[in-house]
Design an enzyme around this catalytic site. Structure first.
Site, mmCIF file in Angstrom:
data_model
loop_
_atom_site.group_PDB
_atom_site.id
_atom_site.type_symbol
_atom_site.label_atom_id
_atom_site.label_comp_id
_atom_site.label_asym_id
_atom_site.label_seq_id
_atom_site.Cartn_x
_atom_site.Cartn_y
_atom_site.Cartn_z
ATOM 1 C CE LYS A 68 -4.217 -1.780 2.133
ATOM 2 N NZ LYS A 68 -5.244 -1.570 3.157
ATOM 3 C CG ASP A 104 -8.478 0.528 3.422
ATOM 4 O OD1 ASP A 104 -9.211 -0.284 2.824
ATOM 5 O OD2 ASP A 104 -7.238 0.412 3.478
HETATM 6 N N1 LIG Z 1 -12.149 -5.289 7.343
HETATM 7 C C1 LIG Z 1 -11.274 -4.689 6.581
HETATM 8 O O1 LIG Z 1 -11.601 -4.200 5.491
HETATM 9 C C2 LIG Z 1 -9.855 -4.566 7.064
HETATM 10 C C3 LIG Z 1 -9.019 -3.578 6.513
HETATM 11 C C4 LIG Z 1 -7.707 -3.473 7.005
HETATM 12 C C5 LIG Z 1 -7.253 -4.341 8.000
HETATM 13 N N2 LIG Z 1 -8.099 -5.283 8.495
HETATM 14 C C6 LIG Z 1 -7.648 -6.212 9.558
HETATM 15 O O2 LIG Z 1 -7.165 -5.433 10.642
HETATM 16 C C7 LIG Z 1 -6.093 -6.108 11.292
HETATM 17 C C8 LIG Z 1 -4.904 -5.163 11.461
HETATM 18 O O3 LIG Z 1 -4.435 -4.782 10.166
HETATM 19 P P1 LIG Z 1 -3.302 -3.658 9.964
HETATM 20 O O4 LIG Z 1 -3.142 -3.495 8.503
HETATM 21 O O5 LIG Z 1 -3.578 -2.473 10.800
HETATM 22 O O6 LIG Z 1 -2.025 -4.412 10.559
HETATM 23 P P2 LIG Z 1 -0.656 -3.765 11.092
HETATM 24 O O7 LIG Z 1 -0.378 -2.462 10.435
HETATM 25 O O8 LIG Z 1 0.350 -4.860 10.990
HETATM 26 O O9 LIG Z 1 -0.942 -3.475 12.662
HETATM 27 C C9 LIG Z 1 -1.121 -4.551 13.554
HETATM 28 C C10 LIG Z 1 -1.585 -4.033 14.911
HETATM 29 O O10 LIG Z 1 -1.849 -5.153 15.753
HETATM 30 C C11 LIG Z 1 -1.027 -5.051 16.922
HETATM 31 N N3 LIG Z 1 -0.613 -6.397 17.335
HETATM 32 C C12 LIG Z 1 -0.074 -7.352 16.533
HETATM 33 N N4 LIG Z 1 0.179 -8.460 17.260
HETATM 34 C C13 LIG Z 1 -0.202 -8.197 18.532
HETATM 35 C C14 LIG Z 1 -0.186 -8.948 19.741
HETATM 36 N N5 LIG Z 1 0.268 -10.211 19.776
HETATM 37 N N6 LIG Z 1 -0.655 -8.346 20.864
HETATM 38 C C15 LIG Z 1 -1.135 -7.078 20.823
HETATM 39 N N7 LIG Z 1 -1.167 -6.317 19.715
HETATM 40 C C16 LIG Z 1 -0.702 -6.876 18.584
HETATM 41 C C17 LIG Z 1 0.141 -4.189 16.512
HETATM 42 O O11 LIG Z 1 0.743 -3.637 17.687
HETATM 43 P P3 LIG Z 1 2.248 -3.049 17.641
HETATM 44 O O12 LIG Z 1 2.155 -1.663 17.077
HETATM 45 O O13 LIG Z 1 2.663 -3.081 19.055
HETATM 46 O O14 LIG Z 1 3.059 -3.974 16.769
HETATM 47 C C18 LIG Z 1 -0.559 -3.161 15.627
HETATM 48 O O15 LIG Z 1 -1.219 -2.188 16.398
HETATM 49 C C19 LIG Z 1 -5.785 -7.350 10.441
HETATM 50 O O16 LIG Z 1 -6.397 -8.467 11.030
HETATM 51 C C20 LIG Z 1 -6.454 -7.043 9.106
HETATM 52 O O17 LIG Z 1 -6.895 -8.211 8.435
HETATM 53 C C21 LIG Z 1 -9.383 -5.406 8.038
#
Ligand SMILES: NC(=O)c1ccc[n+]([C@@H]2O[C@H](COP(=O)([O-])OP(=O)(O)OC[C@H]3O[C@@H](n4cnc5c(N)ncnc54)[C@H](OP(=O)(O)O)[C@@H]3O)[C@@H](O)[C@H]2O)c1
Length: 289
Positions: A68, A104
């Site tokens: 992205k 998004d």
């Molecule tokens: N429905 C939709 O259209 C849509 C769109 C986008 C994303 N999503 C979903 O949203 C989720 C996050 O996506 P993203 O793109 O934001 O991912 P990302 O940028 O990788 O961010 C991941 C987040 O999760 C936290 N995290 C990861 N592992 C963790 C753990 N073991 N304990 C506590 N916190 C943890 C991270 O904390 P740290 O900062 O401490 O690493 C960070 O805040 C995914 O499951 C994705 O599939 C859905």
């Protein structure tokens, strides 16, 4: 690798994506003779793939993790939401001119209002997570005049940097650690709780974990989990136990895709058809999981 269809999605990996299913269902429903295909593009090949989008036969693509941000230097123009998010999830080709959009935040807000029945203006929200999706959610809520925000994240510095977006909009925003003793009270005073962490995601870092316990969730809140695989996440189960309203991530996924469709084809997307196709695909995957 180059694109060989009018539309598609790039990611790495990409096998998990259900976008090809619901986007193709929309194209077929409107009798548009175009194909939408998934392309697994190695990070080293992103520039050459984006260059291939300038062909006359190409309308555009969706972009997902981890490309992205990487696509941005190869585009001619970037719209305001994408520039603010620092990420592009939709590229349109207009006669060889490539513009990047980010749908998004729009998809999140439309799902919140239409599927969740919640108007965020003046409300108090707790955002769990501070990664890419949390940034889009915070920006969308600020644009929608959210009243107050708390951002809770495992890495506190990332929550603090996200909270800084609120100041210029005159919105009060706190950053806290997750987990922490402050998380429960912040949840209990929230009208809206949004999970933007990958906790609870199938094959994710902790697929059985909920970021909150039932006693931390007020029955008056809407609990919105961006995670859509599985559809019923640990957080949504806990929220139901607490008597709260819940919303899973599928509607956001479909609404952001519908917005992309409308940008590419300049006509209304058949959202109901897309939603039915997405739900059927998820149910099929879950029954075989
Ligand atoms: N429905 C939709 O259209 C849509 C769109 C986008 C994303 N999503 C979903 O949203 C989720 C996050 O996506 P993203 O793109 O934001 O991912 P990302 O940028 O990788 O961010 C991941 C987040 O999760 C936290 N995290 C990861 N592992 C963790 C753990 N073991 N304990 C506590 N916190 C943890 C991270 O904390 P740290 O900062 O401490 O690493 C960070 O805040 C995914 O499951 C994705 O599939 C859905």
């Amino acid at each position: 690798m180059t694109i060989s269809t009018a539309l598609g999605i790039i990611g790495y990996p990409i096998g998990h994506s259900i976008s090809p299913i619901f986007q193709q269902a929309a194209l077929d429903n409107l009798d548009i003779g175009a194909q939408y295909r998934a392309y697994e593009v190695d990070p080293a090949d992103v520039g050459s793939f984006v260059g291939s989008l300038r062909a006359d036969s190409v309308s555009g693509i969706n972009v997902t993790v981890p490309h992205k941000e990487a696509v941005m230097p190869f585009l001619d123009e970037i719209d305001e939401w994408a520039a603010e998010a620092g990420a592009v999830n939709t590229i349109v080709n207009r006669s060889g001119h490539l513009t990047g959009y980010n749908t998004d935040g729009y998809g999140f807000l439309r799902a919140l209002r239409e599927s969740g029945g919640l108007e965020p203006a003046g409300k108090t929200a707790l955002i769990l997570g501070a990664g890419g999706s949390a940034r889009g959610v915070v920006q969308a809520l600020l644009r929608a005049d959210i009243g107050a925000l708390t951002i809770a994240n495992r890495t506190l510095a990332r929550a603090q940097s996200l909270a800084e977006l609120a100041g210029p909009r005159g919105v009060e925003a706190n950053a806290i650690s997750l987990p922490s003793p402050e998380a429960g009270p912040a949840a209990l005073s929230a009208d809206l709780i949004v999970n933007c962490t990958s906790l609870g995601m199938r094959h994710g870092p902790d697929e059985d974990a909920s970021p909150l316990r039932p006693e931390e969730i007020p029955p008056t809140a809407l609990v919105y989990d961006l995670v859509y695989n599985p559809m019923q996440t640990p957080l949504l189960r806990v929220a139901e136990l607490a008597g709260a309203n819940t919303l899973g991530g599928i509607s956001m996924l479909v609404y952001q895709g519908a917005a992309s469709f409308e940008i590419w084809l300049e006509r209304p997307a058949p959202v109901g058809v897309m939603m039915d196709a997405a739900l059927a695909a998820m149910r099929q995957r879950e029954s075989g999981a």
